[in-house]
Write a protein that holds these residues in place. Structure first.
Motif, PDB file in Angstrom:
ATOM      1  N   SER A  52       0.749  -1.304  -0.154  1.00  0.00           N
ATOM      2  CA  SER A  52       0.000   0.020  -0.112  1.00  0.00           C
ATOM      3  C   SER A  52       1.006   1.468  -0.009  1.00  0.00           C
ATOM      4  O   SER A  52       2.004   1.126   0.400  1.00  0.00           O
ATOM      5  CB  SER A  52      -0.909   0.081   0.939  1.00  0.00           C
ATOM      6  OG  SER A  52      -1.960  -0.842   1.086  1.00  0.00           O
TER       7      SER A  52
ATOM      8  N   HIS B  49      -0.437   6.008   4.835  1.00  0.00           N
ATOM      9  CA  HIS B  49      -1.608   6.473   5.274  1.00  0.00           C
ATOM     10  C   HIS B  49      -1.625   8.049   5.073  1.00  0.00           C
ATOM     11  O   HIS B  49      -0.502   8.593   5.222  1.00  0.00           O
ATOM     12  CB  HIS B  49      -2.106   6.300   6.665  1.00  0.00           C
ATOM     13  CG  HIS B  49      -2.617   4.914   6.962  1.00  0.00           C
ATOM     14  ND1 HIS B  49      -4.034   4.701   6.556  1.00  0.00           N
ATOM     15  CD2 HIS B  49      -2.189   3.518   7.564  1.00  0.00           C
ATOM     16  CE1 HIS B  49      -4.335   3.435   6.815  1.00  0.00           C
ATOM     17  NE2 HIS B  49      -3.200   2.849   7.463  1.00  0.00           N
TER      18      HIS B  49
ATOM     19  N   ASP C  53      -2.227   9.358   1.968  1.00  0.00           N
ATOM     20  CA  ASP C  53      -2.319   9.789   0.710  1.00  0.00           C
ATOM     21  C   ASP C  53      -3.862   9.381   0.285  1.00  0.00           C
ATOM     22  O   ASP C  53      -4.588   8.496   0.565  1.00  0.00           O
ATOM     23  CB  ASP C  53      -1.522   8.558  -0.066  1.00  0.00           C
ATOM     24  CG  ASP C  53      -1.383   8.968  -1.666  1.00  0.00           C
ATOM     25  OD1 ASP C  53      -2.269   8.361  -2.128  1.00  0.00           O
ATOM     26  OD2 ASP C  53      -0.313   9.276  -1.966  1.00  0.00           O
ATOM     27  N   GLY C  54      -4.470  10.130  -0.487  1.00  0.00           N
ATOM     28  CA  GLY C  54      -5.817  10.016  -0.854  1.00  0.00           C
ATOM     29  C   GLY C  54      -6.184   8.939  -1.732  1.00  0.00           C
ATOM     30  O   GLY C  54      -7.300   8.377  -1.612  1.00  0.00           O
TER      31      GLY C  54
ATOM     32  N   ARG D  98      -4.712   6.312  -1.439  1.00  0.00           N
ATOM     33  CA  ARG D  98      -4.578   4.991  -0.387  1.00  0.00           C
ATOM     34  C   ARG D  98      -6.017   4.853   0.296  1.00  0.00           C
ATOM     35  O   ARG D  98      -6.469   3.904   0.354  1.00  0.00           O
ATOM     36  CB  ARG D  98      -3.718   5.259   0.512  1.00  0.00           C
ATOM     37  CG  ARG D  98      -3.800   4.259   1.931  1.00  0.00           C
ATOM     38  CD  ARG D  98      -3.576   2.699   1.834  1.00  0.00           C
ATOM     39  NE  ARG D  98      -3.854   2.151   3.197  1.00  0.00           N
ATOM     40  CZ  ARG D  98      -2.851   1.518   4.016  1.00  0.00           C
ATOM     41  NH1 ARG D  98      -1.694   2.081   3.891  1.00  0.00           N
ATOM     42  NH2 ARG D  98      -2.961   0.962   5.128  1.00  0.00           N
ATOM     43  N   GLU D  99      -6.517   6.070   0.714  1.00  0.00           N
ATOM     44  CA  GLU D  99      -7.799   5.986   1.124  1.00  0.00           C
ATOM     45  C   GLU D  99      -9.122   5.473   0.368  1.00  0.00           C
ATOM     46  O   GLU D  99     -10.011   4.515   0.696  1.00  0.00           O
ATOM     47  CB  GLU D  99      -8.399   7.371   1.598  1.00  0.00           C
ATOM     48  CG  GLU D  99      -7.451   7.863   2.588  1.00  0.00           C
ATOM     49  CD  GLU D  99      -7.572   9.316   2.995  1.00  0.00           C
ATOM     50  OE1 GLU D  99      -8.573  10.031   2.538  1.00  0.00           O
ATOM     51  OE2 GLU D  99      -6.726  10.079   3.809  1.00  0.00           O
ATOM     52  N   ASP D 100      -9.116   5.795  -0.868  1.00  0.00           N
ATOM     53  CA  ASP D 100      -9.945   5.530  -2.185  1.00  0.00           C
ATOM     54  C   ASP D 100      -9.880   3.820  -2.176  1.00  0.00           C
ATOM     55  O   ASP D 100     -10.909   3.088  -2.145  1.00  0.00           O
ATOM     56  CB  ASP D 100      -9.723   6.113  -3.274  1.00  0.00           C
ATOM     57  CG  ASP D 100      -9.998   7.512  -3.408  1.00  0.00           C
ATOM     58  OD1 ASP D 100     -11.067   8.032  -2.462  1.00  0.00           O
ATOM     59  OD2 ASP D 100      -9.639   8.283  -4.249  1.00  0.00           O
TER      60      ASP D 100
ATOM     61  N   ASP E  98      -8.307   1.568  -0.274  1.00  0.00           N
ATOM     62  CA  ASP E  98      -9.069   0.932   1.206  1.00  0.00           C
ATOM     63  C   ASP E  98     -10.731   0.780   1.145  1.00  0.00           C
ATOM     64  O   ASP E  98     -11.263  -0.251   1.687  1.00  0.00           O
ATOM     65  CB  ASP E  98      -8.544   1.686   2.342  1.00  0.00           C
ATOM     66  CG  ASP E  98      -7.123   1.222   2.487  1.00  0.00           C
ATOM     67  OD1 ASP E  98      -6.450   0.408   1.927  1.00  0.00           O
ATOM     68  OD2 ASP E  98      -6.392   2.026   3.581  1.00  0.00           O
ATOM     69  N   ARG E  99     -11.295   1.947   0.860  1.00  0.00           N
ATOM     70  CA  ARG E  99     -12.811   1.845   0.847  1.00  0.00           C
ATOM     71  C   ARG E  99     -13.331   1.189  -0.301  1.00  0.00           C
ATOM     72  O   ARG E  99     -14.296   0.197   0.117  1.00  0.00           O
ATOM     73  CB  ARG E  99     -13.329   3.518   0.660  1.00  0.00           C
ATOM     74  CG  ARG E  99     -13.374   4.305   1.552  1.00  0.00           C
ATOM     75  CD  ARG E  99     -13.980   5.621   1.573  1.00  0.00           C
ATOM     76  NE  ARG E  99     -13.497   6.402   0.463  1.00  0.00           N
ATOM     77  CZ  ARG E  99     -12.719   7.483   0.661  1.00  0.00           C
ATOM     78  NH1 ARG E  99     -12.226   7.600   1.874  1.00  0.00           N
ATOM     79  NH2 ARG E  99     -12.293   8.159  -0.444  1.00  0.00           N
TER      80      ARG E  99
END
Length: 300
Positions: free
Chosen positions: A193, A196, A198-199, A201-203, A205-206
């Protein structure tokens, strides 16, 4: 503080004595001493110990000298820019970019630009989208490439084509024979990955949470290119921007389409108030053309 005082201080720190500093500055030793005393008075700092007619730098002098050197680096940069404009008629182009674009794709655009503008000095700066936006907004950089734009942005914003992430697996991986990777295929896989914060990364993970897919998450990296390098070493699998993945094709990895789609937006930034140089416009035109060429190549 006056510039002459700073010059005297810098000369003493570099030369090691007021005598040598005076020779460098083409002035008298007494004048150098006077300028140093004025500087101490103006800054309210005791910069030197006076011992036997010598000036011994105190810790305050060393700390102040570091700041002076940073300022002189900036002055040298301005001098170099003026020389370039006068002698070459071309000047300097400063480009800012997020790392995913700046570390892989951007050098290919610079290569094309230098063919037509060989005498232009090109500086490439990489950082987060927020920082790139600030650099362009303040006109420290002439053009920028970001993944998102803040609501308070003052830059001129142009939209680049969206891209879809691709999946990168080691060449000998069980999934390498597939023609397309689904999120469910990565159940239980060692996944590399982005860190945490980083935008993207969040997308990502969701998406896996929505799909109910649990990955093994014990490897992280700040840059997508580093994630791809880890895949090449057989440490796991990852999702990446296709323009980053381009550099790893044929290097012991397999790059495959991924579903469901994750789109990466990309934006081109110019300074506010129409302050766009001809060099920036030329570079941006090449960037957009290269971007569209490579994205079309991935969609075929």
């Amino acid at each position: 503080m006056k510039l002459r005082q700073i010059e005297a201080f810098r000369a003493v720190m570099q030369a090691g004595s007021t005598t040598a500093a005076a020779l460098e500055l083409h002035t008298s030793q007494s004048n150098v001493s006077r300028l140093i005393s004025q500087l101490e008075s103006d800054t309210r700092l005791v910069l030197f110990e006076r011992t036997g007619g010598r000036l011994i730098p105190k810790p305050e002098a060393k700390a102040f000298f570091r700041e002076v050197e940073r300022a002189f680096v900036g002055l040298k940069s301005l001098t170099y820019a003026a020389d370039s404009i006068r002698n070459l008629g071309s000047g300097r182009l400063r480009i800012a970019s997020i790392p995913g674009i700046g570390l892989s794709f951007l050098p290919r655009v610079v290569q094309r630009f230098k063919r037509s503008r060989p005498d232009v000095t090109v500086s490439v700066h990489t950082n987060t989208s927020n920082t790139v936006e600030q650099w362009v907004s303040s006109q420290f950089c002439d053009v920028g490439i970001v993944a998102f734009v803040s609501a308070s942005a003052t830059c001129q914003v142009l939209t680049l084509p969206d891209v879809e992430v691709v999946c990168i697996v080691p060449k000998g991986h069980r999934l390498a024979k597939r023609t397309k990777i689904a999120a469910s295929d990565l159940q239980g896989e060692q996944y590399i990955s982005l860190v945490h914060g980083d935008g993207s990364r969040e997308d990502t993970d969701r998406l896996f949470e929505r799909e109910g897919v649990e990955r093994l998450l014990s490897l992280e990296a700040q840059y997508s290119a580093t994630c791809c390098e880890m895949v090449k070493l057989g440490l796991g699998v990852t999702l990446a921007h296709p323009l980053v993945a381009t550099d790893f094709v044929g290097q012991g990895v397999k790059v495959l389409p991924f579903s469901p789609s994750i789109h990466y937006p990309n934006y081109l930034l110019y300074p506010p108030h129409g302050a766009v140089s001809q060099l920036a416009e030329e570079f941006a035109a090449l960037l957009r053309d290269q971007f569209e060429r490579e994205i079309v190549g991935w969609k075929k």
